[in-house]
Structure formats: structure tokens, C-alpha cells
Design a protein around this motif. Structure first.
Motif, PDB file in Angstrom:
ATOM      1  N   ASP A  32      23.558  75.724  18.865  1.00 13.94           N
ATOM      2  CA  ASP A  32      23.111  74.784  19.914  1.00 13.94           C
ATOM      3  C   ASP A  32      24.238  74.298  20.784  1.00 13.94           C
ATOM      4  O   ASP A  32      25.034  73.349  20.303  1.00 13.94           O
ATOM      5  N   GLU A  33      24.357  74.946  21.980  1.00 11.37           N
ATOM      6  CA  GLU A  33      25.448  74.703  22.693  1.00 11.37           C
ATOM      7  C   GLU A  33      25.801  73.460  23.261  1.00 11.37           C
ATOM      8  O   GLU A  33      26.714  72.582  23.050  1.00 11.37           O
ATOM      9  N   SER A  34      24.614  72.943  23.683  1.00 10.23           N
ATOM     10  CA  SER A  34      24.644  71.415  24.144  1.00 10.23           C
ATOM     11  C   SER A  34      24.890  70.601  23.118  1.00 10.23           C
ATOM     12  O   SER A  34      25.429  69.291  23.483  1.00 10.23           O
ATOM     13  N   ASP A  35      24.201  70.594  22.210  1.00 10.84           N
ATOM     14  CA  ASP A  35      24.366  69.687  20.948  1.00 10.84           C
ATOM     15  C   ASP A  35      25.920  69.472  20.663  1.00 10.84           C
ATOM     16  O   ASP A  35      26.240  68.641  20.165  1.00 10.84           O
ATOM     17  N   LEU A  36      26.397  70.743  20.451  1.00 10.82           N
ATOM     18  CA  LEU A  36      27.687  71.111  20.149  1.00 10.82           C
ATOM     19  C   LEU A  36      28.677  70.274  20.993  1.00 10.82           C
ATOM     20  O   LEU A  36      29.411  69.540  20.428  1.00 10.82           O
ATOM     21  N   HIS A  37      28.429  70.222  22.175  1.00  4.88           N
ATOM     22  CA  HIS A  37      29.585  69.566  23.195  1.00  4.88           C
ATOM     23  C   HIS A  37      29.128  68.026  23.073  1.00  4.88           C
ATOM     24  O   HIS A  37      30.131  67.282  23.096  1.00  4.88           O
ATOM     25  N   PHE A  38      27.933  67.582  22.931  1.00  6.59           N
ATOM     26  CA  PHE A  38      27.420  66.261  22.986  1.00  6.59           C
ATOM     27  C   PHE A  38      28.320  65.601  21.767  1.00  6.59           C
ATOM     28  O   PHE A  38      28.945  64.717  21.970  1.00  6.59           O
ATOM     29  N   TRP A  39      28.059  66.063  20.431  1.00  4.54           N
ATOM     30  CA  TRP A  39      28.373  65.486  19.212  1.00  4.54           C
ATOM     31  C   TRP A  39      29.897  65.521  19.143  1.00  4.54           C
ATOM     32  O   TRP A  39      30.443  64.626  18.503  1.00  4.54           O
ATOM     33  N   THR A  40      30.729  66.614  19.824  1.00  2.09           N
ATOM     34  CA  THR A  40      31.995  66.583  19.647  1.00  2.09           C
ATOM     35  C   THR A  40      32.514  65.348  20.460  1.00  2.09           C
ATOM     36  O   THR A  40      33.354  64.507  20.111  1.00  2.09           O
ATOM     37  N   VAL A  41      32.047  65.206  21.643  1.00  2.00           N
ATOM     38  CA  VAL A  41      32.451  64.070  22.424  1.00  2.00           C
ATOM     39  C   VAL A  41      32.133  62.720  21.938  1.00  2.00           C
ATOM     40  O   VAL A  41      32.739  61.938  21.788  1.00  2.00           O
ATOM     41  N   ALA A  42      30.636  62.580  21.584  1.00  5.01           N
ATOM     42  CA  ALA A  42      30.160  61.454  20.944  1.00  5.01           C
ATOM     43  C   ALA A  42      30.820  61.016  19.617  1.00  5.01           C
ATOM     44  O   ALA A  42      31.245  59.855  19.490  1.00  5.01           O
ATOM     45  N   SER A  43      31.081  61.734  18.682  1.00  7.42           N
ATOM     46  CA  SER A  43      31.844  61.535  17.377  1.00  7.42           C
ATOM     47  C   SER A  43      33.266  61.140  17.939  1.00  7.42           C
ATOM     48  O   SER A  43      33.582  60.138  17.028  1.00  7.42           O
ATOM     49  N   HIS A  44      34.086  61.496  18.697  1.00  9.88           N
ATOM     50  CA  HIS A  44      35.214  61.364  18.897  1.00  9.88           C
ATOM     51  C   HIS A  44      35.221  59.837  19.460  1.00  9.88           C
ATOM     52  O   HIS A  44      35.934  58.987  19.116  1.00  9.88           O
TER      53      HIS A  44
END
Length: 1186
Positions: free
Chosen positions: A883-895
Motif C-alpha cells: 500500500d503505497e500511500s500507507d507506506l509513505h504516511f506511516w514512515t513520516v508519521a512514525s518518525h
């Protein structure tokens, strides 16, 4: 008559072979984790993890000139798009906008770009350009930028939008060939040291992009193979030439890096840049894939170090590498498509090596990351080292940094490992034969095996249940001409060599045992220098074999003992067609024997009176058949019929080792030379060279001739199954299925009418499916109607289970995702869906469980690891789902969740994006990768921009470049260096005076009030009169960068404003600028809310992010995000999926506001249970749980 049934469930499918040259670029690896590959006019869907072809789509008539949008799971066409009759040059889905996910941009030759709605097939807009367009590339950082590679140069478009065609014709730049640029021809000064390979290449390309058309002798883009934006850093582009890769910095329009191949090296044919790390996958002409990684520590040279390479393939005239694709989710596996139809699947593996750094190799060491899935690794935490490229290679250290002494970072080596290989069929022609049919006796051990004889002498045996190659046997030294099975596990095949000058050949007749693979020459020493074998025919009880030669009498063999029973006399007639009589049930033979003898006695009288040729033929055949039925010995009596060149029908009986010549039937005048015979039950069919079919009903003594007007009848075969009287007929131009009972055609296919391939061989594979070999190198299993071979993917019987949640219905896929993400109802994490209170049909539960079972053991153990945090789990599951948008979202959110939590304990009050929190932000243990651009921390972003300007400075080669560098340095606040560059301007340059004054201005600026106000006034006037860049520069000189950002935003330069805010402003001011940008991104005309959410995440406006996710109806992401912030808010979503225990737990934690939901959950079930003990009882404040 007993109705026949389908004897085994086989999916219609296509076994594909070698590729067409036009298929060269037709391959894609999607985020769903599957590879699509074009083979002639079909599309294969491959699962790279298990190396299986799981779907073949067929609809294209030619080698793909129109666009077809498919539903891959069901194998059905969603819509068809066609603009012209010429092949499409390039196409791409528009992934970078929120308006619609079905927009497709395509290049229609020669010079049109067209935007289509891929859901409905409607054209949205069309735009033409001056030159022929070869390909295009979108800027991954800015959806309004794209570059077209044309036959003359590159056209940069900066106003691309899905709502209307680009208004301008774009900015056209020409690319001087690397070998024709002035820097290349200029003699080097005698004192300078001779540059080495890569340095020499860099000197060659100092001047590369020009706005003037190069001279005729400077050959332009002809040898530029590819252009791509780099997804790892903004405003960088890659150009591929056969012997070098050039990295351009688009802001300066100059080459800042080069990867050159030494003279003896193998040229490039393709390169794929990665996003997670600044790395390049390069494909070379010998099929070798190399991985080159940029170490980021070198400010003065953009060098990519070779870190790994895979084995090359053997390249021949017909075997060459076509294309490589890499996994877009993890960027650590590559698939190589070879022209012979092979797909080679390579995975990158990281091996930790104890020695830190290898000084002899000259490469700086690569370290393992200290985190897993975006969070620091716990002491006992399980991890998957090779999960993705950024989990294998840690963030490279900044220039001059050393690894912290306490860190247990290991130096790693990278290796390619071949994890899968799919091979296609070799080049046609093919000879097909399906194994004997399924019966009640062999049902327990039956396998539907198809033997395919090939032009190189090997026999491939495919299992048609899975479509996989079962055995590849090298049997002959020349082209296989025919195959006959003698049991379920053994067959005979024959091949004939090229004739010598006397017309004689070497015949090879081999007996092959499948389980052991043992082959032996069935005819012993015979076979050298004799006429070629025309055909071999095995009797129905598999007792006897007839070998028919071209100009030599036939031979009769016993297949069980391998002995020659009879070699016919010299004067034996030439055989044109031959068929064994079908044997009857041995049990009923004795009963029939008496009745048959009486019938014969009665018929001998009436025979003489009959004038009809056919009825006499029929009675003679009946006579022969009934005699054969008297068999009582182990060797049953069997018999065959054959025709000679005159059309006379002969009949021969074989019993044990005795061979009896039976009656002869004169030819039928209406038939030409008989080409083939088929016999089943009481029906005998003859086909001739003129396209006539003659149906004989032996029981009713009727014969019926049908002219098909299709030319030579090449082959006829009856379908298996009791009472199944369907007949498959092959012509030179196609095939037909006939019902011999009704004597009528059931279905037909003809080249040019409904297919574009010629049929080479035919057979039945079950009672209702046919198998056809065709000259496009494919073998197709088709329904009796002989229509397309696509099928439903979920009906497939695959050997290995495939992890692909997209095969599930959407509701089940969402449940699977929720199940993997959160299981708050129990202390331990389970992988068994049946242990959960989940109201759903058992069938769907079973499908979900199948998906869970297909996960690798490593993945299961990590998912069940109690140390895995929610943020890590979200990132891991988004990778699993592709899930491309999920991956980008959680990478930034988690950081940012972690970095703000470090700064201060997270609470709802401060999450509302107060500037204080950005100010209080501590630097986290690791920074966001630069591929996130302006979402990175300001400190890291500034450092990156300074390094970039240093590199630009080193590489500049003209006054324009120097001027751009000076401007950039002024914006970055590096005034001293900027003054040095301004003073470099030579006296004969028209800008000499201006630059000198500017240098004086920069050095003498003081913070006195009057000078500040004057400069501000001048700057605002400049901006008002259209000199935006110059005005902004002046404002930055007097530390009014915040005003400069506001002006940039007013004039629509949003990206530039964000960049300036990141490099020049303090956190509070920067936060204001970026918030305004986020509001702009949410506006209806821009509609990039997903990007706005990312910007807000980087500012710590978590409450606003939650609200926006809910307004965009991303409830699952919103719930998880709020849970990640506050450890609740997941309840209603779980309930909507039927996961009641989980919903109850979250509702019980939500205090008073959760009571209503608890009542809803347990309505009609008596009382509301007592609150489930949670980790903490949190008051549900302003955050919505929807």
C-alpha cells in the motif's frame, strides 16, 4: 447413451514461449507484488515470491496496439481504449493526485499525449507536440512537472494537470552527445595529469544541456536510451547512454555525476533508480544486473560505487536480455526478462561482515540500520534484515561523521541470489500429445500431463492442473515429429534428421519412462539411412505399435516386449492415414460373440444384393470388429484400418504375434486422397486433402460426406469420455469442433478472423477442453468454444499458496489487514482467524486463513513478536499489502510521532500543531531520508542543500552555472562564498558591473534601519515589476526570509517558498509558511490532501491530521493514527468489520463516550458486560472514533 461429464477440473490457460521484439519493454512490477509481462499478444501475471504464472490475459489481436484495462483477478476486460492504429509508445497511471485513481496518460505516435479515464475509457484531453515523442517521465516530487524524451531532445513541461492539457509547448533543451561536446574536443594542457576513466567521462560531459540545436556533426539524442527523474532526491535526472549514466542537476542544467564503464566493460541497456536509498540498478547487455550505491560522503564527486552484481546469462542471436523490473515496495529484488521467455528472479541479500570497512576495495563501508520499520530496535526484538533496501543499508553518515562508538552497527556486503526462474516454451514448431484420459480405474493416481515435443529435440511435460513444467527431457537430437503415450507414465516419441542427398534420414524412436527419466531406442540399432517415419500409432489397449514410413512398408511392434512382430512386404501399399479400432470392454466380449456370429451368417446373403459401397464397407468393418471381440488370451486381438494413395481402405487384425490381412474396401468417389482417420465407438470419420469430412455410422450403416471448404484436413481427434462424440479437426488455417452424433459444427477458429496465429498441432486434454499449439510459440488450453484463455485467478489450483490480499473480496482484505494490525482482545498475537469472535461465512474465513498461512515463517515470527510496536506493525503491514500511500504516511508519521514524543510527553493539547513543539523538537536518532524532501528535519535539509551547492560549484562550467550557484548561496545565507563567486565574473562579461556592485552590496549590508528599509522597498518594487527571484534574494540578504516566503506563495511559487522556509526560517516562522502551504494543497483546485497531511505530520499538527484523515474517509488510518497517539479510537472500525471483542475493549477504554458503543455492540444479548480491563482508562476527549 450415458451423458458424459467433465472428467477433471482444468483451468483454461496459456503456456507461453519466446517473446516478440515488440514485447521488449512490456513488463511492470506493481505495488500489489505481482509482475505483468507481455508475450506476443498475451499478458502473463507472475507471482515473484513463488515463481508461478497465476494468470494469462488474452484479448489483444495484434502485438498490442490498443490499451486494455483488465480486472486481473477475474480475467475480464474492464474497458478498451484505442486512438490510432499505431502501437502506443509509453503509458503510466497518474498516481500523484487525489481526484481519481483511474487516470492513465499515454503517448500515441507520433506526437500526441492523451489523458484517458481508465475506468470508463473516455478521453479527457489530447495535446500534440512538434517532435516525435519516445517516452516520458514524471517528476516524483512535483506532479506538475514532466519530461518528454523526443527524437531531438528533451521537452520539460511545468504545467501538467489532470484537469486540462498543458498550455505551453514546454521548454525544449537539446542534449549534445557526450562525445561531441566542446570540452571533449579541447586539447588538455600539457602539465595536467592524464585523467582516468571516470574523470575523463566527466570532463566529456561538462557542457551537456544547451538551448541551441547542436550542429549536424554533433549527433544528438540518438544514443540516449532512457531518461528518468531520480526518486531519491529532488530536481535530479538520469540520462542513460550505452557506456555511461549521467546524473543532471535540473536547477543548473548541468551534469553533476557520471557512472562510466571502462573500455572492456559491458554496455548498459537499462537503469532503474531507487527511492529508499540513492542507488541504481543497472542492466547490462550480457544480462548482468549491478547495484551501484552513492555513499553520500563525497561532496565533490557524485560517484556511485558498485556494490553487487549477479551472474550474466549466455547471450546468443535468439537469447538476449530484454528488460529488468524491481520491486517498488521493497526495492531489494529484481526480475530479468529474457527474449526466450525466461523470467529470472534475483533477490538482494545483506551479509554482515565483522571487519569494519575494507580499505583495499576503496569503498566506504555500508552499515546495517539501527532501527527496524522506522523505530529503534529493541534489545531482544526480532527483525527481518532483508525486508527492504532501507532495512538492509542504514542511512549513510554525513560527510566527516564517524559511527557512534556505542553503536553495534555492522559493516555489510550485498549479494544477489537467484530465488526463482520461470522458463517459457522454446521456439515452435511443437508436437502435442495429452496423456491417456482419466478413468475410474486410474482416478487415484491420475495427473493431467501434456507432452510437448520441441524443435530442439527435447520433450517438455507440463502438469496442466498447475500449468508448471513437470519434466524437461532431452530425448532427441533433432525436431520431435510425434508423441504417443503407452501408459500414464511412459511415452514413445520420434524425430527425423534432415535428409541426405539420397533423401534418407536418421530416424529416432525413443521410449521414455517419466518417473525415472530413462530413455532407450525402441527400434534398437535400426534407424540409420532409411526413409523418414511419417507417423506412429499405438493401439487402444497399448499393446501394439504401428510405425509408418514415407517410402517403405510399415512395421508392427509389440510395445510390451519391444519386439518387431511384422515388417510388411515390399509390395505393401503406401499408407496415407491409419487408425486403430477402439477396443471394447473385455467382460462383454463373450456375450456379444454369439450374437455377432448369427448376424454375420444372416448378412452374407444380403451383402451380395447391396449396391451401396458404404454399407458393404460398414458390414465388413462390423465383421472385423466382432471377430476381434472373441479375444480371451492375455493378448487381446486388436485391429486397425488404413488407406492407400487411391483411397482404398485396408483392414488388418493383430493377435499376439499373428498378423492377418483382412478385407479391402474400394475408394469412395466423392473423397480425395485420405489424410486422416478417427474412430470411436460406432463412428468412423475420414478427412481428405480437399477439406471433405466423411462420417460413417457403423451401427446404422450410414455415411455422410460434408465439404468444409477449408482445405487440407491435417488432423482429427475424438474427445475422451464415454459417449462423448465430439471431434476436433485441424486445418492449415485453423480448427473446428464437430459433434459427430448430430454431424454439425460446434465451434470454429480461423486465422485472420478471430485469431492472429497459425495452429501447429491439436489434442483434447479433457472431455470438454482442447489444447492447441500455435506458431506464436504458445500452447493454449481452451474451452470447447475455443475462445480466450483468461480465467478467474481464485479458481486456480496453484502448487504454492500465493500471498496476495487483492485476491480476496474487499471486505475480507480489510478484515485481514485489521487482524494483522491490532489484536487488542488478547495478550498474545495469533495468526489463526478461527480463534476470534468474527461473524463471517466459513468460506471467507478459510480464504483469509489461507492468506495468513502463506506468509513466510520469518514474517509470522516478527508479527507475533510482543516487542513489535504499533507503529512498526503499521509500517510492516503496509509493506505486506504493497500500500503505497500507507507506506509513505506511516514512515513520516512514525518518525515524527517518535521525535515529538522525545521532545516532550505527547498530549492532545500540544498535538494541535503549536509552534512551541516544533521548537522543542530534539533531533531523533535517525533522520528522514532525503527522498521525503521538505518533510525532512530542517537541520538535515539545510545540510543536504549546502552539500548540493558545493557539488554544483565544483561542477560549474559556464557563467550561467556560476551565477545560479551564487544566487543559491545567497538564499542559503552563505554570503562569503557567494561574494567570491560574484567577483569571478570576467571584465568582458555584460554582467560584470552588476555582479561587482552586488558583491559590494552583500559585503556592506548592515542591520541599520535606513539601509534595511531601502533594500526592502527596492525588493518589493522588484517583485511588483515581475522580478520575483531578485526581490526574494534581496529580502533574504536583510534576514526578511519570512516576507520572501509570503511573496513567493502569493505569486504561486509554493514549492520554492517551502524550500526557503526550511533552509532559512526559525521553526515558528517556518511552521506558519508550511501550514499555509498545507491549506493551499487542500484547496479544491489543487486537491492534494494526501500531501497536505504529510506536511502537517512534519509540523506535529497531529490533531489536524486525525481530522483530515476522517474527512477523507480514511477511517482505518485515522483510527490507527489516533491510537498511535493516544492508544484508543479503534473501536467503531473493528465493530464495522465484525471483530466484536476488539471493539468492546476499545469502547471500554473510552470512558463515558464509549458506553453508547458498548450498548450498541451487545444489543439483544442481555446485559452489557463489565468493562474489559484495559491498559489505561483514557477519557475520550475531542477525538472522533468514527
Amino acid at each position: 447413451m450415458i451423458p458424459y461429464t467433465v472428467n477433471i477440473k482444468l483451468a483454461a490457460r496459456t503456456l507461453t514461449g519466446t517473446l516478440n521484439l515488440q514485447n521488449k519493454t512490456a513488463v511492470d512490477w506493481g505495488w500489489q507484488g505481482l509482475i505483468a509481462q507481455g508475450c506476443h499478444s498475451s499478458i502473463l501475471i507472475i507471482d515473484p515470491k513463488t515463481s508461478q504464472t497465476i494468470q494469462v490475459l488474452e484479448r489483444h489481436k495484434a502485438n498490442v496496439v490498443k490499451i486494455i484495462v483488465w480486472d486481473v483477478v477475474s480475467g475480464t476486460v474492464h474497458c478498451e481504449i484505442q486512438e490510432h492504429s499505431k502501437p502506443i509508445q509509453d503509458m503510466e497511471w497518474l498516481w500523484n493526485q487525489d481526484a481519481s485513481h483511474d487516470l492513465l496518460l499515454a503517448i500515441h505516435p507520433p506526437n500526441y499525449i492523451v489523458l484517458w479515464n481508465g475506468d470508463t475509457g473516455t478521453k479527457l484531453w489530447k495535446k500534440s507536440y512538434a517532435e516525435n515523442i519516445l517516452s516520458f517521465s514524471f517528476d516524483p516530487f512535483d506532479p506538475s512537472n514532466m519530461a518528454l524524451l523526443t527524437s531531438e531532445g528533451i521537452v520539460f513541461i511545468t504545467d501538467f494537470s489532470h484537469s486540462k492539457p498543458p498550455g505551453s509547448a514546454g521548454k525544449k533543451v537539446y542534449i549534445a552527445s557526450p562525445h561531441a561536446s566542446p570540452a571533449h574536443t579541447k586539447p588538455a594542457p600539457a602539465t595536467a595529469p592524464v585523467p582516468t576513466g571516470a574523470k575523463k567521462a566527466l570532463n566529456k560531459v561538462k557542457v551537456l544541456i544547451t538551448n541551441e540545436k547542436p550542429t549536424a556533426e554533433a549527433v544528438t539524442l540518438n544514443d540516449c536510451l532512457q531518461l528518468s527523474y531520480l526518486p531519491s532526491k529532488r530536481n535530479h535526472m538520469l540520462l542513460l547512454y550505452p557506456r555511461e549514466i549521467l546524473i543532471l542537476d535540473l536547477e543548473l542544467s548541468q551534469t553533476v555525476g557520471v557512472v562510466a564503464i571502462e573500455r572492456s566493460g559491458v554496455p548498459f541497456i537499462q537503469v532503474i533508480p531507487c527511492a529508499q536509498r540513492d542507488a541504481l540498478y543497472c542492466l547490462h547487455e550480457n544480462g548482468c544486473i549491478t547495484l551501484r550505491v552513492y555513499p553520500e560522503q563525497n561532496v565533490y564527486e557524485l560517484m556511485y560505487d558498485l556494490r553487487s552484481q549477479c551472474d550474466a546469462i549466455r547471450v546468443t542471436k535468439t537469447v538476449r536480455p530484454y528488460r529488468m523490473v524491481i520491486c517498488p515496495v521493497n526495492e531489494n529484488s529484481a526480475a530479468l526478462m529474457v527474449s526466450d521467455g525466461r523470467a529470472m528472479l534475483w533477490e538482494l541479500k545483506a551479509h554482515a561482515s565483522k571487519a569494519v570497512g575494507n580499505p583495499s576495495s576503496g569503498l566506504s563501508p555500508l552499515y546495517t540500520p539501527l532501527s527496524f520499520c522506522g523505530s529503534p530496535l529493541g534489545p531482544n526484538q526480532k527483525r527481518i534484515q532483508d525486508l527492504s533496501l532501507n532495512s538492509m543499508i542504514g542511512q549513510t553518515l554525513m560527510a566527516g561523521e564517524a559511527p557512534p562508538p556505542s553503536s553495534n552497527q555492522q559493516d555489510i556486503q550485498l549479494k544477489f541470489l537467484l530465488t526463482g526462474l520461470l522458463s517459457g516454451l522454446p521456439l515452435p514448431p511443437f508436437a502435442l500429445r495429452m496423456c491417456p484420459p482419466l478413468t475410474t480405474k486410474n482416478i487415484n493416481h491420475y495427473q493431467p500431463l501434456l507432452a510437448v515435443g520441441t524443435s530442439n529435440g527435447s520433450v517438455l511435460v507440463f502438469n496442466l492442473t498447475s500449468g508448471l513444467l513437470h519434466k524437461d527431457l532431452s530425448v532427441h537430437s533433432c525436431e520431435v515429429r510425434g508423441i504417443e503415450w503407452v501408459s500414464l507414465t511412459s511415452f514413445l516419441s520420434f524425430a527425423t534428421s534432415a535428409p541426405n542427398n539420397m533423401g534418407l534420414v536418421r530416424n529416432e524412436l525413443q521410449h521414455v519412462n517419466l518417473p525415472t527419466g530413462r530413455c532407450f531406442a525402441f527400434r534398437g540399432e535400426r534407424g540409420n539411412d532409411e526413409p523418414p517415419i511419417e507417423m506412429i500409432k499405438v493401439s487402444h489397449l497399448k499393446q501394439y505399435l504401428v510405425v509408418v514410413f514415407r517410402d517403405k512398408p510399415l512395421e508392427l511392434w509389440d510395445t510390451r516386449t519391444g519386439t518387431l512382430l511384422r515388417e510388411m512386404a515390399k509390395n505393401f501399399p503406401t499408407v496415407t492415414a491409419l487408425e486403430w479400432s477402439p477396443s471394447h470392454n473385455l467382460k462383454s466380449l463373450k456375450k456379444k460373440q454369439m450374437a455377432a456370429r448369427e448376424a454375420i451368417a444372416r448378412q452374407t446373403v444380403s451383402d451380395a444384393e447391396q449396391t451401396s459401397v458404404e454399407s458393404s464397407v460398414i458390414s465388413l468393418l462390423q465383421d472385423a470388429e466382432s471377430k476381434s471381440e472373441t479375444s480371451q488370451a492375455i493378448s487381446a486381438r486388436e485391429h486397425f484400418v488404413f488407406t492407400d494413395t487411391d483411397g482404398q481402405v485396408y483392414h488388418i487384425t493383430v493377435e499376439g504375434n499373428t498378423v492377418k490381412d483382412g478385407a479391402r474396401i474400394p475408394p469412395d468417389g466423392s473423397m480425395g486422397s485420405i489424410a486422416c482417420i478417427a474412430w470411436k465407438g460406432d463412428t468412423l470419420v475420414l478427412g481428405d486433402v480437399d477439406g471433405n469430412l466423411n462420417f460413417w455410422d457403423l451401427k446404422a450403416r450410414l455415411s455422410r460426406g460434408i465439404p468444409t471448404h477449408r482445405g487440407w484436413v491435417k488432423k482429427i481427434r475424438f474427445a475422451p469420455g464415454k459417449g462423448n462424440q465430439k471431434l476436433l479437426v485441424m486445418y492449415t488455417d485453423g480448427a473446428e469442433v464437430w459433434d459427430t452424433k448430430e454431424v454439425q459444427m460446434v465451434s470454429s477458429m480461423r486465422i485472420g478472423r478471430n485469431v492472429n496465429y497459425r495452429i501447429l498441432d491439436i489434442d483434447w486434454c479433457t472431455s470438454d477442453k482442447v489444447v492447441l499449439a500455435s506458431d506464436d510459440g504458445c500452447v493454449r488450453v481452451l474451452e470447447m468454444a475455443m475462445k480466450s484463455a483468461s480465467y478467474r485467478m481464485d479458481e486456480q489450483d496453484l502448487t504454492d499458496p500465493v500471498w496476495c490480499p487483492y485476491l480476496l473480496v474487499p471486505r475480507a482484505a480489510l478484515t485481514l489487514k485489521a487482524f494483522l494490525l491490532l489484536q487488542p482482545w488478547s495478550g498474545t498475537f495469533t495468526m489463526d482467524i478461527t480463534q476470534v469472535d468474527y461473524n463471517e461465512k466459513d468460506e471467507i474465513k478459510g480464504l483469509i486463513q489461507e492468506q495468513l498461512n502463506s506468509l513466510s515463517n520469518d514474517m509470522k515470527s516478527v508479527l507475533q513478536d510482543p516487542e513489535l510496536s504499533l507503529l512498526q506493525r503499521c509500517l510492516l503491514v503496509s509493506r505486506l499489502f504493497g500500500d503505497e500511500s500507507d507506506l509513505h504516511f506511516w514512515t513520516v508519521a512514525s518518525h515524527y510521532l517518535q521525535s515529538f514524543a522525545q521532545a516532550r510527553q505527547l498530549g492532545v493539547s500540544t498535538a494541535e500543531g503549536q509552534a512551541k513543539s516544533e521548537g522543542a523538537q530534539m533531533s531523533p536518532p535517525n533522520h528522514l531520508d532525503i527522498c521525503h524532501d521538505v518533510l525532512c528535519e530542517s537541520s538535515y535539509f539545510q545540510k543536504f542543500q549546502l552539500d548540493r551547492v558545493h557539488l554544483q560549484e565544483v561542477k560549474r562550467s559556464s557563467y550561467d552555472h556560476t551565477k545560479k550557484c551564487a544566487d543559491q548561496l545567497l538564499l542559503l545565507g552563505q554570503t562569503d562564498r557567494a561574494v567570491q563567486l560574484l567577483l569571478e565574473t570576467s571584465a568582458d562579461n555584460t554582467s560584470y558591473y552588476c555582479d561587482s556592485l552586488k558583491a559590494c552590496l552583500v559585503t556592506t549590508i548592515t542591520s541599520s534601519g535606513p539601509s534595511q528599509s531601502t533594500i526592502k522597498l527596492v525588493a518589493t518594487n522588484m517583485i511588483a515589476n515581475g522580478k520575483l527571484a531578485e526581490g526574494v534574494q534581496l529580502l533574504c540578504l536583510i534576514d526578511k526570509a519570512a516576507d520572501a516566503c509570503r511573496y513567493l506563495q502569493t505569486y504561486g511559487e509554493w514549492n520554492r517558498a517551502a524550500w526557503l522556509a526550511k533552509v532559512r526560517l526559525n521553526p515558528a516562522e517556518s511552521s506558519d509558511v508550511l501550514k499555509r502551504w498545507a491549506e493551499h494543497l487542500c484547496s479544491p483546485q489543487v486537491n492534494q490532501k494526501s500531501k497536505a497531511i504529510m506536511v502537517l505530520l512534519s509540523l506535529g499538527c497531529f490533531y489536524k491530521v486525525g481530522e483530515m484523515l476522517q474527512s477523507m474517509r480514511h477511517f482505518d488510518r485515522a483510527a490507527l493514527f489516533i491510537e498511535a497517539c493516544l492508544k484508543y479510537g479503534y473501536a467503531r472500525m473493528l465493530r464495522s468489520l465484525g471483530l466484536r471483542e476488539g471493539a468492546a475493549l476499545w469502547a471500554s477504554r473510552a470512558g463515558s463516550a464509549g458506553e453508547q458503543l458498548m450498548e450498541e455492540l451487545f444489543q439483544g444479548e442481555g446485559s452489557v458486560p463489565e468493562a474489559i480491563p484495559g491498559e489505561e482508562g483514557v477519557e475520550l476527549s475531542r477525538v472522533s472514533t468514527e
